[in-house]
Design a protein around this motif. Structure first.
Motif, PDB file in Angstrom:
ATOM      1  N   ALA A 195       0.821  -1.210   0.000  1.00 54.89           N
ATOM      2  CA  ALA A 195       0.000   0.000   0.000  1.00 54.89           C
ATOM      3  C   ALA A 195       0.857   1.262   0.000  1.00 54.89           C
ATOM      4  O   ALA A 195       0.508   2.263  -0.650  1.00 54.89           O
ATOM      5  N   TRP A 196       1.969   1.225   0.708  1.00 61.85           N
ATOM      6  CA  TRP A 196       2.850   2.397   0.734  1.00 61.85           C
ATOM      7  C   TRP A 196       3.483   2.647  -0.631  1.00 61.85           C
ATOM      8  O   TRP A 196       3.557   3.779  -1.098  1.00 61.85           O
ATOM      9  N   PHE A 197       3.939   1.584  -1.276  1.00 63.78           N
ATOM     10  CA  PHE A 197       4.503   1.728  -2.621  1.00 63.78           C
ATOM     11  C   PHE A 197       3.473   2.344  -3.569  1.00 63.78           C
ATOM     12  O   PHE A 197       3.791   3.237  -4.365  1.00 63.78           O
ATOM     13  N   VAL A 198       2.253   1.854  -3.502  1.00 66.56           N
ATOM     14  CA  VAL A 198       1.203   2.358  -4.394  1.00 66.56           C
ATOM     15  C   VAL A 198       0.910   3.826  -4.107  1.00 66.56           C
ATOM     16  O   VAL A 198       0.802   4.647  -5.031  1.00 66.56           O
ATOM     17  N   LYS A 199       0.792   4.174  -2.849  1.00 70.22           N
ATOM     18  CA  LYS A 199       0.441   5.550  -2.491  1.00 70.22           C
ATOM     19  C   LYS A 199       1.537   6.533  -2.876  1.00 70.22           C
ATOM     20  O   LYS A 199       1.252   7.632  -3.372  1.00 70.22           O
ATOM     21  N   VAL A 200       2.797   6.160  -2.672  1.00 69.19           N
ATOM     22  CA  VAL A 200       3.902   7.089  -2.868  1.00 69.19           C
ATOM     23  C   VAL A 200       4.353   7.151  -4.322  1.00 69.19           C
ATOM     24  O   VAL A 200       4.610   8.236  -4.858  1.00 69.19           O
ATOM     25  N   TYR A 201       4.426   6.002  -4.990  1.00 69.69           N
ATOM     26  CA  TYR A 201       5.082   5.957  -6.292  1.00 69.69           C
ATOM     27  C   TYR A 201       4.125   5.794  -7.474  1.00 69.69           C
ATOM     28  O   TYR A 201       4.412   6.327  -8.553  1.00 69.69           O
ATOM     29  N   ALA A 202       3.036   5.046  -7.315  1.00 71.89           N
ATOM     30  CA  ALA A 202       2.180   4.774  -8.483  1.00 71.89           C
ATOM     31  C   ALA A 202       0.750   4.511  -8.035  1.00 71.89           C
ATOM     32  O   ALA A 202       0.349   3.349  -7.887  1.00 71.89           O
ATOM     33  N   GLY A 228       5.998   3.083 -17.047  1.00 77.56           N
ATOM     34  CA  GLY A 228       7.030   2.264 -16.435  1.00 77.56           C
ATOM     35  C   GLY A 228       6.923   2.165 -14.926  1.00 77.56           C
ATOM     36  O   GLY A 228       7.077   1.079 -14.346  1.00 77.56           O
ATOM     37  N   TRP A 229       6.670   3.293 -14.251  1.00 76.98           N
ATOM     38  CA  TRP A 229       6.535   3.262 -12.797  1.00 76.98           C
ATOM     39  C   TRP A 229       5.338   2.416 -12.380  1.00 76.98           C
ATOM     40  O   TRP A 229       5.400   1.654 -11.399  1.00 76.98           O
ATOM     41  N   LEU A 231       4.088  -0.092 -14.006  1.00 77.87           N
ATOM     42  CA  LEU A 231       4.456  -1.494 -14.218  1.00 77.87           C
ATOM     43  C   LEU A 231       5.314  -2.014 -13.068  1.00 77.87           C
ATOM     44  O   LEU A 231       5.062  -3.112 -12.530  1.00 77.87           O
ATOM     45  N   LEU A 232       6.324  -1.258 -12.671  1.00 79.15           N
ATOM     46  CA  LEU A 232       7.217  -1.699 -11.601  1.00 79.15           C
ATOM     47  C   LEU A 232       6.471  -1.892 -10.288  1.00 79.15           C
ATOM     48  O   LEU A 232       6.593  -2.936  -9.625  1.00 79.15           O
ATOM     49  N   ILE A 233       5.672  -0.895  -9.899  1.00 78.29           N
ATOM     50  CA  ILE A 233       4.954  -0.981  -8.618  1.00 78.29           C
ATOM     51  C   ILE A 233       3.866  -2.040  -8.672  1.00 78.29           C
ATOM     52  O   ILE A 233       3.575  -2.697  -7.670  1.00 78.29           O
ATOM     53  N   LYS A 234       3.267  -2.242  -9.848  1.00 78.54           N
ATOM     54  CA  LYS A 234       2.248  -3.292  -9.967  1.00 78.54           C
ATOM     55  C   LYS A 234       2.867  -4.662  -9.730  1.00 78.54           C
ATOM     56  O   LYS A 234       2.278  -5.499  -9.029  1.00 78.54           O
ATOM     57  N   CYS A 235       4.042  -4.896 -10.298  1.00 76.48           N
ATOM     58  CA  CYS A 235       4.708  -6.186 -10.107  1.00 76.48           C
ATOM     59  C   CYS A 235       5.093  -6.392  -8.641  1.00 76.48           C
ATOM     60  O   CYS A 235       4.863  -7.472  -8.067  1.00 76.48           O
ATOM     61  N   ILE A 236       5.667  -5.365  -8.035  1.00 77.70           N
ATOM     62  CA  ILE A 236       6.055  -5.479  -6.622  1.00 77.70           C
ATOM     63  C   ILE A 236       4.815  -5.612  -5.743  1.00 77.70           C
ATOM     64  O   ILE A 236       4.758  -6.455  -4.837  1.00 77.70           O
TER      65      ILE A 236
END
Length: 761
Positions: A195-202, A228-229, A231-236
């Motif tokens: 959730a933090w990755f999604v909120k902060v980056y994508a 690109g961002w 895609l990266l955050i979706k995979c993580i």
């Protein structure tokens, strides 16, 4: 007046898209930039370079024509007059135009297959590390720690309770508490981190992605959603979310991941980079690859893209989708993240035919699946609506944490909930053998039925609150889990009934030699899983094929088809004709024109067209400075061109992008052009007094825009917008402009009519 903003990548058959103009502008030499700035105001250039805003629509007709012009220009460029190598260049240009789309498809399939293998591997490790660790090599999952034995028989694999408390006290209270705390902490940590990755980056990486992909493929532009961002955050994020054990799947996110790969790959090819409609064909093929690697179902992926996701699906796209799905599936099989060496997730090996009396049970499962699907869709959309309207939307990470804590407690203590959902679905589909020691096959039927119904209710409830939180989340696996549990429960019940009433006439088909195999509960689990998923998504043909490829059970294709059809009918009768994805599209307010929409209320173009304060261009009387002032002072996407303000006869239509592009090219290539130069929208002749002293941009004009009369019915206009994909229709009377009808205006009209209940089907 309400006109569509200057936000579309509309292209007429004289020029390239907005993106093309942007690239050309950014790639100019220093002298070219200076000339351009002297002709086009810097504020207009800044607005132009920013590109189009979110949720704007493309014009399919103009874009397809522009792509054809691009192909012709490439061939013409390859055969320059007087060049001895022109013939070879022309041949190479034709060859490249014929194969570059297939090259892109191969690259997309390879990329999707590699990403799917990495995600599956990460999920396996994150999921196993919650319950224990490999004592010799902590970075290995349980399968890799003991490749030749099960987790229970693996000596090197230790639970966290054993690891910290020591051997010999596995059943003690302290060990169980340590196991639970480790399970809870790991699960919560994974979910909060996602959730933090999604909120902060994508932020666009949250959710399933299928509603937004459907919207994009319908011709709507959502910037950065396929970047690109994201895609990266979706995979993580999907690796962490599934590893946390939340009630979600990674099938929908795989579609989003594949679409990102397709969009990024397409940008390396000029034929796709500058043409939005052709890029959407590539994304449609990528969607098929996403479903292919999610289920190991290449054919089902193609049908899913055709039936559920795509808005425009020409014949060539079907073949490209098939190739992309096959390449991705083959690469995933080569990576083999599951360690089984096969693509089929839930392989069954039944050797028995179904019986006619079982159709009653299959029909019941279809009805149950439709009711559950309609109920789930309604409850989930209501909860998501409450989230959007309440303060809960301001605390996405806290909501994810709370949902994860509750889910972890249920998974650790609930019946049949601790095992990963995919692995338990495989058990539900299997047939009980004589030497089978699993709980499903050794426990009494009453206990099994009670546990299965409880597990289905728990999974369904958790999914209602999980689907829509701010992490990557799909719902295929939870839907299959719920349906498989209920189907298996019904199958166990019918099997017990048949064993007690074996002499009854209804069971007379069961020959004595096969009496023990007359009823196979696993078949009911397969049918129930398909029925619930069909009730939620309203999928039909693609779902049947996906289930067949998932299980390899061709003999039971007919019961699955029956249950899916009944589920769809019941779901639409109890709820709405919309799937969960279309309900979320409406919930989020995306400008999506559903191709299934029809209307029978009485209205005409005159009832919703824009008829006042229409900004038009006349064929002459404009200077370059006037065009700059117009572009700088408004955000309209395009302009009708008429003879004069008193004579509104239609000459054509020119998009904002082509206006800017025409001025840019004139500034680079034509000497003597300045802010006072007159701009003409028709071809000059030598007999005209100002021949050679003005800027002719008629080449960029669309001389045949689609137009209708004010008396045109709304139903006909609706079909024009749906089938042709145009964004704007000119409304004319005796070839004189009287108004504009846009796709956005049509959506607003349909929404108002839907709220009033006036004839929407």
């Amino acid at each position: 007046m309400e006109m569509e903003p200057a936000s579309s990548t509309t292209i007429n058959h004289a020029g390239d898209a907005v993106d093309a103009a942007d690239v050309e502008l950014s790639g100019m030499s220093g002298i070219g930039v200076k000339r351009t700035r002297s002709l086009v105001k810097s504020s207009v250039l800044r607005k132009h370079r920013r590109g189009v805003p979110d949720f704007t629509m493309i014009d399919w007709v103009h874009d397809i024509e522009a792509h054809k012009d691009y192909q012709r220009s490439r061939i013409t460029f390859g055969a320059m007059e007087g060049d001895e190598m022109g013939g070879w260049r022309k041949m190479l240009a034709k060859l490249w135009l014929a194969v570059y789309g297939w090259v892109a498809i191969l690259l997309i399939g390879i990329g999707v297959g590699m990403l799917a293998g990495m995600i599956h591997t990460c999920v396996d490790f994150l999921r196993d590390i919650k319950s224990g660790v490999c004592s010799d090599y902590f970075w290995l999952s349980s399968r890799n720690c003991c490749p030749n034995s099960s987790k229970e028989a693996c000596v090197e694999w230790k639970s966290w309770g054993d690891y910290f408390a020591g051997e010999g006290i596995r059943a003690s209270t302290s060990t169980t508490v340590l196991d639970f705390l480790a399970f809870l902490l790991f699960s919560t940590g994974y979910a909060v981190l996602a959730a933090w990755f999604v909120k902060v980056y994508a932020p666009y990486a949250a959710g399933s992605g299928i509603p937004e992909i459907k919207t994009i493929l319908s011709g709507v532009r959502i910037k950065r959603y396929l970047g690109g961002w994201t895609l990266l955050i979706k995979c993580i994020g999907i690796s962490l979310a599934v590893g946390a054990g939340l009630s979600l799947g990674m099938e929908g996110p795989f579609v989003h991941v594949a679409s990102c790969v397709g969009n990024i790959t397409a940008k390396f090819f000029k034929g796709f980079r500058y043409h939005e409609s052709k890029r959407r064909e590539i994304i449609s093929a990528a969607v098929a690859a996403g479903v292919s690697v999610a289920f190991g179902a290449p054919i089902g992926g193609v049908l899913f893209s055709l039936e559920e996701a795509s808005y425009y699906f020409p014949h060539k796209t079907m073949w490209r989708s098939f190739l992309c799905a096959i390449v991705a599936a083959l690469l995933l099989k080569r990576v083999d993240p599951s360690g089984t060496g096969r693509l089929v997730l839930f392989q069954v090996d039944y050797n028995h035919q179904w019986h006619w009396f079982e159709l009653v049970g299959f029909g019941i499962l279809g009805v149950v699946g439709g009711v559950i699907g309609a109920g789930f869709n309604s409850l989930n959309t209501k909860w998501c609506h409450f989230r959007k309207k309440s303060s809960l939307k301001d605390w996405p990470i806290a909501e994810v944490c709370a949902v994860t804590v509750v889910t972890s407690i249920v998974n650790f203590t609930g019946p049949y909930m601790f095992e990963p959902a995919g692995e338990f679905i495989a058990e539900l589909f299997k047939e009980c053998k004589d030497n089978d020691k699993t709980h499903l096959c050794t426990t009494g039927p009453g206990t099994v039925i009670a546990y299965l119904v409880a597990a289905a209710c728990l999974k369904l409830t958790l999914t209602v609150f999980t689907f829509g939180i701010r992490i990557p989340a799909g719902l295929f696996i939870p839907s299959l889990f719920t349906g498989a549990c209920l189907g298996r429960a019904l199958g166990v019940g019918i099997q017990e009934l048949q064993s007690r009433l074996s002499d009854a006439y209804i069971f007379s088909e069961c020959a004595p030699v096969e009496e023990s195999y007359c009823i196979i509960p696993g078949v009911y689990a397969i049918v129930g899983a398909a029925a619930v998923l069909g009730g939620v998504t309203r999928m039909t043909i693609s779902l049947v094929v996906i289930v067949f490829e998932l299980t390899g059970g061709l003999e039971y294709l007919m019961p699955v088809m029956l249950a899916v059809l009944i589920s769809k009918w019941v779901g639409e009768w109890v709820g709405t004709v919309d799937s969960i994805y279309e309900m979320h599209i409406e919930l989020n307010g995306y400008p999506y024109l559903d191709p299934k929409t029809e209307c029978d209320f009485q209205a005409t173009a005159a009832d919703f067209m824009v008829s006042s304060n229409i900004q038009v261009l006349t064929v002459d009387g404009w200077a370059v400075a006037d065009i700059n002032a117009l572009l700088d002072g408004c955000d309209y996407n395009g302009f009708p061109v008429v003879m004069s303000h008193t004579d509104m006869r239609i000459v054509g239509y020119i998009s904002r992008a082509n206006l800017v592009r025409s001025l840019e090219e004139a500034g680079r290539n034509k000497a003597g052009v300045n802010q006072a130069t007159e701009v003409l929208f028709y071809e000059q002749t030598q007999n005209e007094g100002h021949y050679g002293n003005c800027l002719d941009i008629s080449l960029y004009l669309d001389p045949t825009p689609i137009s209708v009369t004010p008396d045109t019915s709304v139903n006909r206009l609706l079909h024009i917008f749906k089938t042709l994909g145009v964004r704007t229709c000119l409304v004319s009377k005796n070839n004189r402009l009287v108004g504009l009808a846009t796709r956005r205006n049509m959506l607003q009209l349909l929404k108002r009519a839907g709220l009033k209940g006036e004839g929407l089907k």
